[in-house]
Structure formats: C-alpha cells, structure tokens
Design a protein around this motif. Structure first.
Motif, PDB file in Angstrom:
ATOM      1  N   MET A   1       0.893  -1.268  -0.218  1.00 46.44           N
ATOM      2  CA  MET A   1       0.072   0.216  -0.222  1.00 46.44           C
ATOM      3  C   MET A   1       0.739   1.272   0.099  1.00 46.44           C
ATOM      4  SD  MET A   1      -3.109   1.275   2.535  1.00 46.44           S
ATOM      5  CE  MET A   1      -4.333   0.188   1.900  1.00 46.44           C
ATOM      6  N   TYR A   2       0.623   2.123  -0.717  1.00 41.26           N
ATOM      7  CA  TYR A   2       1.365   3.441  -0.753  1.00 41.26           C
ATOM      8  C   TYR A   2       0.603   4.498  -0.109  1.00 41.26           C
ATOM      9  CZ  TYR A   2       3.127   1.394  -4.846  1.00 41.26           C
ATOM     10  OH  TYR A   2       3.857   0.509  -6.097  1.00 41.26           O
ATOM     11  N   LEU A   3       1.449   5.555   0.528  1.00 43.54           N
ATOM     12  CA  LEU A   3       0.954   6.667   1.291  1.00 43.54           C
ATOM     13  C   LEU A   3      -0.131   7.237   0.730  1.00 43.54           C
ATOM     14  CD1 LEU A   3       1.458   8.052   3.894  1.00 43.54           C
ATOM     15  CD2 LEU A   3       2.980   9.674   2.589  1.00 43.54           C
ATOM     16  N   ILE A   4      -0.221   7.530  -0.480  1.00 43.22           N
ATOM     17  CA  ILE A   4      -1.537   8.062  -1.418  1.00 43.22           C
ATOM     18  C   ILE A   4      -2.555   7.425  -0.877  1.00 43.22           C
ATOM     19  CG2 ILE A   4      -1.150   7.299  -3.701  1.00 43.22           C
ATOM     20  CD1 ILE A   4      -1.444  10.142  -4.413  1.00 43.22           C
ATOM     21  N   ASP A   5      -2.629   6.096  -0.813  1.00 42.80           N
ATOM     22  CA  ASP A   5      -3.948   5.363  -0.814  1.00 42.80           C
ATOM     23  C   ASP A   5      -4.405   5.068   0.921  1.00 42.80           C
ATOM     24  OD1 ASP A   5      -4.110   4.674  -3.600  1.00 42.80           O
ATOM     25  OD2 ASP A   5      -2.615   2.754  -3.010  1.00 42.80           O
ATOM     26  N   THR A   6      -3.669   5.857   1.897  1.00 39.42           N
ATOM     27  CA  THR A   6      -3.963   5.751   3.075  1.00 39.42           C
ATOM     28  C   THR A   6      -4.889   6.857   3.487  1.00 39.42           C
ATOM     29  OG1 THR A   6      -2.001   7.109   3.552  1.00 39.42           O
ATOM     30  CG2 THR A   6      -1.961   4.563   3.983  1.00 39.42           C
ATOM     31  N   PRO A   7      -5.824   6.810   4.526  1.00 47.04           N
ATOM     32  CA  PRO A   7      -6.556   7.757   4.842  1.00 47.04           C
ATOM     33  C   PRO A   7      -6.054   9.161   5.593  1.00 47.04           C
ATOM     34  CG  PRO A   7      -7.322   5.614   5.963  1.00 47.04           C
ATOM     35  CD  PRO A   7      -6.187   5.424   5.082  1.00 47.04           C
ATOM     36  N   LEU A   8      -6.501  10.007   5.402  1.00 48.76           N
ATOM     37  CA  LEU A   8      -5.945  11.361   5.895  1.00 48.76           C
ATOM     38  C   LEU A   8      -7.057  11.966   6.651  1.00 48.76           C
ATOM     39  CD1 LEU A   8      -3.810  13.570   5.767  1.00 48.76           C
ATOM     40  CD2 LEU A   8      -5.179  14.489   3.948  1.00 48.76           C
ATOM     41  N   TYR A   9      -6.634  12.347   7.978  1.00 47.51           N
ATOM     42  CA  TYR A   9      -7.636  12.934   8.988  1.00 47.51           C
ATOM     43  C   TYR A   9      -6.986  14.661   9.011  1.00 47.51           C
ATOM     44  CZ  TYR A   9      -8.376   7.882  10.147  1.00 47.51           C
ATOM     45  OH  TYR A   9      -8.828   6.781  10.040  1.00 47.51           O
ATOM     46  N   VAL A  10      -8.178  15.231   8.917  1.00 46.03           N
ATOM     47  CA  VAL A  10      -8.058  16.603   9.253  1.00 46.03           C
ATOM     48  C   VAL A  10      -9.195  17.055  10.331  1.00 46.03           C
ATOM     49  CG1 VAL A  10      -8.434  18.836   8.055  1.00 46.03           C
ATOM     50  CG2 VAL A  10      -7.629  16.851   6.792  1.00 46.03           C
ATOM     51  N   GLY A  11      -8.561  17.156  11.351  1.00 41.69           N
ATOM     52  CA  GLY A  11      -9.597  17.229  12.535  1.00 41.69           C
ATOM     53  C   GLY A  11     -10.473  15.947  12.809  1.00 41.69           C
ATOM     54  N   THR A  12     -11.847  16.243  12.825  1.00 40.45           N
ATOM     55  CA  THR A  12     -12.761  15.060  12.801  1.00 40.45           C
ATOM     56  C   THR A  12     -13.096  14.311  11.329  1.00 40.45           C
ATOM     57  OG1 THR A  12     -14.704  16.406  12.776  1.00 40.45           O
ATOM     58  CG2 THR A  12     -13.581  15.738  14.806  1.00 40.45           C
ATOM     59  N   LEU A  15     -10.561  11.464   4.941  1.00 43.56           N
ATOM     60  CA  LEU A  15     -10.704  11.495   3.715  1.00 43.56           C
ATOM     61  C   LEU A  15     -10.038  10.008   3.230  1.00 43.56           C
ATOM     62  CD1 LEU A  15      -9.129  14.806   2.966  1.00 43.56           C
ATOM     63  CD2 LEU A  15     -11.527  14.346   2.883  1.00 43.56           C
ATOM     64  N   HIS A  16     -10.785   9.385   2.540  1.00 36.64           N
ATOM     65  CA  HIS A  16     -10.487   8.107   2.362  1.00 36.64           C
ATOM     66  C   HIS A  16      -9.051   7.653   1.439  1.00 36.64           C
ATOM     67  CE1 HIS A  16     -12.613   9.203  -1.557  1.00 36.64           C
ATOM     68  NE2 HIS A  16     -11.840   8.336  -2.002  1.00 36.64           N
ATOM     69  N   ASN A  17      -8.435   8.745   0.988  1.00 36.27           N
ATOM     70  CA  ASN A  17      -7.112   8.716   0.210  1.00 36.27           C
ATOM     71  C   ASN A  17      -6.602  10.222   0.366  1.00 36.27           C
ATOM     72  OD1 ASN A  17      -7.811  10.092  -2.164  1.00 36.27           O
ATOM     73  ND2 ASN A  17      -8.601   8.235  -3.035  1.00 36.27           N
ATOM     74  N   ARG A  18      -5.567  10.361  -0.087  1.00 30.74           N
ATOM     75  CA  ARG A  18      -4.798  11.723   0.065  1.00 30.74           C
ATOM     76  C   ARG A  18      -4.808  12.410  -1.309  1.00 30.74           C
ATOM     77  NH1 ARG A  18      -0.998  11.466   4.582  1.00 30.74           N
ATOM     78  NH2 ARG A  18      -1.741   9.797   5.768  1.00 30.74           N
ATOM     79  N   LEU A  19      -5.851  12.297  -2.415  1.00 33.15           N
ATOM     80  CA  LEU A  19      -5.977  12.856  -3.668  1.00 33.15           C
ATOM     81  C   LEU A  19      -6.880  14.110  -3.433  1.00 33.15           C
ATOM     82  CD1 LEU A  19      -6.050   9.971  -5.964  1.00 33.15           C
ATOM     83  CD2 LEU A  19      -4.297  11.394  -5.612  1.00 33.15           C
ATOM     84  N   VAL A  20      -6.455  15.329  -3.749  1.00 30.64           N
ATOM     85  CA  VAL A  20      -7.348  16.551  -3.678  1.00 30.64           C
ATOM     86  C   VAL A  20      -7.142  17.458  -5.070  1.00 30.64           C
ATOM     87  CG1 VAL A  20      -7.351  18.729  -2.241  1.00 30.64           C
ATOM     88  CG2 VAL A  20      -6.802  16.364  -0.978  1.00 30.64           C
ATOM     89  N   LEU A  21      -8.389  17.843  -5.167  1.00 29.29           N
ATOM     90  CA  LEU A  21      -8.299  18.760  -6.440  1.00 29.29           C
ATOM     91  C   LEU A  21      -8.375  20.181  -6.011  1.00 29.29           C
ATOM     92  CD1 LEU A  21      -8.576  19.017  -9.527  1.00 29.29           C
ATOM     93  CD2 LEU A  21     -10.820  19.295  -9.056  1.00 29.29           C
ATOM     94  N   PRO A  22      -7.213  21.023  -6.124  1.00 24.93           N
ATOM     95  CA  PRO A  22      -7.261  22.174  -5.437  1.00 24.93           C
ATOM     96  C   PRO A  22      -7.862  23.197  -6.191  1.00 24.93           C
ATOM     97  CG  PRO A  22      -5.377  21.799  -6.540  1.00 24.93           C
ATOM     98  CD  PRO A  22      -6.109  20.509  -6.819  1.00 24.93           C
ATOM     99  N   PRO A  23      -8.433  24.205  -5.702  1.00 31.68           N
ATOM    100  CA  PRO A  23      -9.112  25.103  -6.357  1.00 31.68           C
ATOM    101  C   PRO A  23      -8.160  25.876  -7.530  1.00 31.68           C
ATOM    102  CG  PRO A  23      -8.391  26.376  -4.383  1.00 31.68           C
ATOM    103  CD  PRO A  23      -7.936  24.733  -4.359  1.00 31.68           C
ATOM    104  N   LEU A  54     -11.316  15.023  -2.044  1.00 33.77           N
ATOM    105  CA  LEU A  54     -11.743  16.155  -1.734  1.00 33.77           C
ATOM    106  C   LEU A  54     -11.565  16.969  -2.796  1.00 33.77           C
ATOM    107  CD1 LEU A  54     -12.580  18.104   0.461  1.00 33.77           C
ATOM    108  CD2 LEU A  54      -9.962  18.810   0.841  1.00 33.77           C
ATOM    109  N   VAL A  55     -12.647  17.732  -3.247  1.00 32.36           N
ATOM    110  CA  VAL A  55     -12.569  18.784  -4.401  1.00 32.36           C
ATOM    111  C   VAL A  55     -13.087  20.165  -3.717  1.00 32.36           C
ATOM    112  CG1 VAL A  55     -13.767  19.317  -6.486  1.00 32.36           C
ATOM    113  CG2 VAL A  55     -13.396  16.777  -5.981  1.00 32.36           C
TER     114      VAL A  55
END
Length: 65
Positions: A1-12, A15-23, A54-55
């Motif tokens: 498993m790669y780090l990008i596939d691991t969940p990310l916690y931001v407070g409560t 996120l199911h992975n670390r892929l985010v579409l920035p604005p 996250l989008v």
C-alpha cells in the motif's frame, strides 16, 4: 500500500485517500463571477467515481446579498 492510498485525517474529517483537487481558475464562472451550469457540470465531472477524496471549488458568487 502506498501513502497516497492511506486515509488522511483533518480534525474529525476522514478522507479515504490523499488525492485532492485544489481550487483552480477553470474559467467556468461567468464574467461577473457567478456560478454557471458549465461550472456545475465541471465539478460534477471531477467528483464522479470517488477517486478524489476532496474537491475544492474555485471562488464564485452565489449571491451578492
């Protein structure tokens, strides 16, 4: 498993992975900065499939009041 596939916690928020579409400036809002049907379709397309955890939408006015 790669780090990008691991969940990310931001407070409560988990996120199911670390892929985010920035604005980004997509050019989809109208010239006054209002939300358009094209902008809604753009973000609907980006959020389909569940690949992105996250989008973050670009700035646009919903209402000036």
């Amino acid at each position: 498993m790669y780090l990008i596939d691991t969940p990310l916690y931001v407070g409560t928020l988990q996120l199911h992975n670390r892929l985010v579409l920035p604005p980004m400036a997509s050019g989809k809002p109208d010239e006054a900065g209002h939300v358009t049907d094209g902008m809604l379709r753009y973000y609907a397309e980006k959020s389909q499939g569940g690949c992105l955890a996250l989008v973050i939408a670009e700035h646009a006015y919903v209402s000036l009041q």
